[in-house]
Design a protein around this motif. Structure first.
Motif, PDB file in Angstrom:
ATOM      1  N   THR A   1      -3.168   2.048   3.378  1.00 38.67           N
ATOM      2  CA  THR A   1      -3.462   0.646   3.723  1.00 38.67           C
ATOM      3  C   THR A   1      -4.974   0.428   3.717  1.00 38.67           C
ATOM      4  OG1 THR A   1      -1.481   0.658   5.105  1.00 38.67           O
ATOM      5  CG2 THR A   1      -3.000  -1.185   5.409  1.00 38.67           C
ATOM      6  N   ARG A   2      -5.689   1.380   4.312  1.00 31.65           N
ATOM      7  CA  ARG A   2      -7.156   1.272   4.330  1.00 31.65           C
ATOM      8  C   ARG A   2      -7.710   1.345   2.899  1.00 31.65           C
ATOM      9  NH1 ARG A   2      -9.977   6.426   5.443  1.00 31.65           N
ATOM     10  NH2 ARG A   2      -9.282   6.440   3.287  1.00 31.65           N
ATOM     11  N   ASP A   3      -7.144   2.248   2.087  1.00 32.83           N
ATOM     12  CA  ASP A   3      -7.615   2.375   0.703  1.00 32.83           C
ATOM     13  C   ASP A   3      -7.409   1.087  -0.085  1.00 32.83           C
ATOM     14  OD1 ASP A   3      -8.385   4.937   1.134  1.00 32.83           O
ATOM     15  OD2 ASP A   3      -6.749   5.874   0.016  1.00 32.83           O
ATOM     16  N   ALA A   4      -6.250   0.469   0.093  1.00 33.87           N
ATOM     17  CA  ALA A   4      -5.978  -0.767  -0.656  1.00 33.87           C
ATOM     18  C   ALA A   4      -6.938  -1.874  -0.213  1.00 33.87           C
ATOM     19  CB  ALA A   4      -4.525  -1.194  -0.463  1.00 33.87           C
TER      20      ALA A   4
ATOM     21  N   THR B   1       9.248   2.961   1.328  1.00 34.00           N
ATOM     22  CA  THR B   1       9.036   4.173   0.515  1.00 34.00           C
ATOM     23  C   THR B   1       8.118   5.207   1.163  1.00 34.00           C
ATOM     24  OG1 THR B   1       7.304   2.995  -0.692  1.00 34.00           O
ATOM     25  CG2 THR B   1       9.448   3.139  -1.768  1.00 34.00           C
ATOM     26  N   VAL B   2       7.224   4.780   2.051  1.00 38.57           N
ATOM     27  CA  VAL B   2       6.310   5.742   2.686  1.00 38.57           C
ATOM     28  C   VAL B   2       6.791   5.997   4.104  1.00 38.57           C
ATOM     29  CG1 VAL B   2       3.918   6.186   3.380  1.00 38.57           C
ATOM     30  CG2 VAL B   2       4.374   4.782   1.368  1.00 38.57           C
ATOM     31  N   ASN B   3       7.102   7.236   4.437  1.00 36.70           N
ATOM     32  CA  ASN B   3       7.608   7.530   5.779  1.00 36.70           C
ATOM     33  C   ASN B   3       6.742   8.545   6.497  1.00 36.70           C
ATOM     34  OD1 ASN B   3      10.913   7.106   4.502  1.00 36.70           O
ATOM     35  ND2 ASN B   3       9.840   5.705   5.852  1.00 36.70           N
ATOM     36  N   ASP B   4       5.435   8.390   6.336  1.00 36.68           N
ATOM     37  CA  ASP B   4       4.530   9.269   7.062  1.00 36.68           C
ATOM     38  C   ASP B   4       3.400   8.394   7.616  1.00 36.68           C
ATOM     39  OD1 ASP B   4       3.426  12.123   7.550  1.00 36.68           O
ATOM     40  OD2 ASP B   4       1.760  11.022   6.644  1.00 36.68           O
ATOM     41  N   ALA B   5       3.228   8.416   8.932  1.00 40.16           N
ATOM     42  CA  ALA B   5       2.322   7.470   9.582  1.00 40.16           C
ATOM     43  C   ALA B   5       0.889   7.575   9.070  1.00 40.16           C
ATOM     44  CB  ALA B   5       2.363   7.670  11.099  1.00 40.16           C
ATOM     45  N   SER B   6       0.347   8.802   9.007  1.00 43.42           N
ATOM     46  CA  SER B   6      -1.065   8.877   8.616  1.00 43.42           C
ATOM     47  C   SER B   6      -1.245   8.506   7.138  1.00 43.42           C
ATOM     48  CB  SER B   6      -1.676  10.245   8.951  1.00 43.42           C
ATOM     49  OG  SER B   6      -0.931  11.237   8.331  1.00 43.42           O
ATOM     50  N   THR B   7      -0.232   8.822   6.321  1.00 37.41           N
ATOM     51  CA  THR B   7      -0.342   8.420   4.904  1.00 37.41           C
ATOM     52  C   THR B   7      -0.356   6.901   4.782  1.00 37.41           C
ATOM     53  OG1 THR B   7       0.923  10.383   4.305  1.00 37.41           O
ATOM     54  CG2 THR B   7       0.725   8.694   2.615  1.00 37.41           C
ATOM     55  N   LEU B   8       0.516   6.242   5.533  1.00 39.07           N
ATOM     56  CA  LEU B   8       0.561   4.778   5.418  1.00 39.07           C
ATOM     57  C   LEU B   8      -0.756   4.148   5.896  1.00 39.07           C
ATOM     58  CD1 LEU B   8       2.097   2.258   4.611  1.00 39.07           C
ATOM     59  CD2 LEU B   8       3.109   2.187   6.888  1.00 39.07           C
ATOM     60  N   LEU B   9      -1.292   4.679   6.997  1.00 40.38           N
ATOM     61  CA  LEU B   9      -2.573   4.135   7.487  1.00 40.38           C
ATOM     62  C   LEU B   9      -3.665   4.318   6.432  1.00 40.38           C
ATOM     63  CD1 LEU B   9      -2.534   5.359  11.197  1.00 40.38           C
ATOM     64  CD2 LEU B   9      -2.547   2.975  10.426  1.00 40.38           C
ATOM     65  N   GLU B  10      -3.671   5.490   5.831  1.00 41.36           N
ATOM     66  CA  GLU B  10      -4.706   5.794   4.834  1.00 41.36           C
ATOM     67  C   GLU B  10      -4.555   4.925   3.579  1.00 41.36           C
ATOM     68  OE1 GLU B  10      -5.641   9.780   2.413  1.00 41.36           O
ATOM     69  OE2 GLU B  10      -5.208  10.064   4.545  1.00 41.36           O
TER      70      GLU B  10
ATOM     71  N   PRO C   1       0.836  -1.196   0.000  1.00 41.22           N
ATOM     72  CA  PRO C   1       0.000   0.000   0.000  1.00 41.22           C
ATOM     73  C   PRO C   1       0.879   1.258   0.000  1.00 41.22           C
ATOM     74  CG  PRO C   1       0.116  -0.885   2.206  1.00 41.22           C
ATOM     75  CD  PRO C   1       0.972  -1.782   1.337  1.00 41.22           C
ATOM     76  N   SER C   2       1.677   1.394  -1.058  1.00 43.15           N
ATOM     77  CA  SER C   2       2.611   2.528  -1.063  1.00 43.15           C
ATOM     78  C   SER C   2       2.151   3.636  -1.996  1.00 43.15           C
ATOM     79  CB  SER C   2       4.010   2.042  -1.446  1.00 43.15           C
ATOM     80  OG  SER C   2       3.940   1.309  -2.637  1.00 43.15           O
TER      81      SER C   2
END
Ligand code: ADP
Ligand code: TRP
Length: 329
Positions: free
Chosen positions: A64-67, A53-62, A16-17
């Motif tokens: 992951t949920r989107d995928a 590749t993703v180093n921002d916590a809220s972006t990664l959570l989002e 989920p990147s």
């Protein structure tokens, strides 16, 4: 009479990147969903991998949920497939360590995707270098038989077999060797600039793009400057290569014939492509919106999947621990 036929164990993951695109759909997700009926399928969101590749916590959570929403909207059925987040089975990290102690530096140095990233000037971190070891752990910890992936991931499956082989040779038969499964016809979906569609190249068409966003991307596909009246080779132009994926076969053949005959411009072809993309994905959009409004349902699916996945993972990890002289838990 007891049934002794072993069900095929299918496994795959997607990082989920970034927003999933139609290259991911035709190269990976579509096969994953189709194969949920072919055996015991395990599919996961590779969020540990995405940290490379993703180093921002809220972006990664989002992301992951989107995928998760994408998969479920596109037809992944959690009753048939075990669907989970990679990080909900932290046993893979332990197995990554065990595998790294039997894996030569040379094997990882030969990884094409790593070499490509170096060539593009990325300052590599350790996690990027050892990425294939985590991927091997993902696969081996579920005793997977087949791993459906796109062309760029096949080498990682071969490396997984190598790592399993090293471990088995040193410590005795422990891991089952997986096979890659590649859908040749969709192994390399081109992006709007004609290169491989990839979130790292900014040339993607999102699976759930619609309206103006979708139109701008499709109308912006790079084409050559062959005049409208001249014949064009469908096989070598991005518009037709994408059209054949989303249109019925006879419509794709028809467009190819018109291109070869001449008098058929790229603008017309792009409009047909836009319509076909819209028709292909529109049915999944409502379902995705409906699921997005009930995040607790998605969370339950992932938790339930992780519970089932973890049982398998613990068994295989114990087998590996015992084999190499670490007491099972
Ligand atoms: P990206 O290149 O956008 O970062 P990933 O490497 O995360 O995509 O790939 C996720 C899955 O989708 C993999 O199985 C990969 O092989 C497949 N895939 C990615 N891009 C394409 C493409 N352009 N054509 C076919 N399959 C693709
Ligand atoms: N590396 C894969 C990709 O980028 C994602 C992935 C992680 C994966 N672990 C896996 C795919 C195990 C198949 C099996 O697409």
């Amino acid at each position: 009479m007891t049934d002794t036929t072993k069900r095929l164990r299918i496994l795959s993951g997607v990082q989920p990147s970034g927003t999933l695109h139609i290259g991911n759909y035709f190269g990976a997700l579509r096969q994953h969903i189709a194969m949920q009926d072919a055996g015991d399928a395990f599919y996961f969101l590779a969020n540990y991998h995405a940290l490379t590749t993703v180093n921002d916590a809220s972006t990664l959570l989002e992301l992951t949920r989107d995928a998760a929403l994408d998969y479920l909207a596109l037809g992944l059925d959690p009753q048939k497939a075990t669907f989970f987040r990679q990080s909900d089975v932290p046993e893979v990290c332990e197995l990554t360590w065990l595998l790294s102690t039997v894996t030569g530096m040379g094997l990882l140095e030969r990884a094409v995707s790593y070499k490509d990233k170096l060539a593009r000037g990325i300052q590599p971190r350790v996690g990027l270098f050892t990425y294939p070891v985590l991927m091997a752990a993902d696969i081996l910890i579920y005793d997977a038989d087949v791993v459906p992936v796109g062309a760029d991931q096949v080498q990682h499956i071969e490396m997984t077999r190598d790592m399993a082989g090293y471990f088995n040779t040193i410590y005795g038969e422990t891991f089952h060797l997986p096979e890659p499964r590649l859908e040749e016809s969709t192994a390399r979906v081109p992006g709007t600039d004609g290169q491989k569609m990839s979130k790292s190249y900014g040339n993607t068409i999102g699976i759930f793009d619609e309206g103006k966003v979708l139109k701008t991307k499709v109308m912006g596909i790079v084409t050559d400057s062959t005049p409208v009246e001249s014949p064009k080779d469908p096989e070598s132009n991005t518009v037709w290569q994408l059209y054949r994926l989303v249109a019925p076969p006879d419509a794709a053949e028809d467009m190819a014939a018109q291109m070869r005959a001449g008098g058929y411009g790229y603008g017309t072809a792009k409009k047909a492509l836009l319509e076909a993309i819209d028709e292909t994905f529109a049915p999944f959009r409502d379902r995705r919106k409906e699921l997005a409004s009930r995040p607790e349902v998605v969370e339950d699916v992932l938790r339930d999947g992780a519970g089932r996945a973890r049982e398998h993972a613990r068994r295989v990890l114990d087998r590996a621990r015992s084999a190499c002289g670490i007491a099972p838990r």
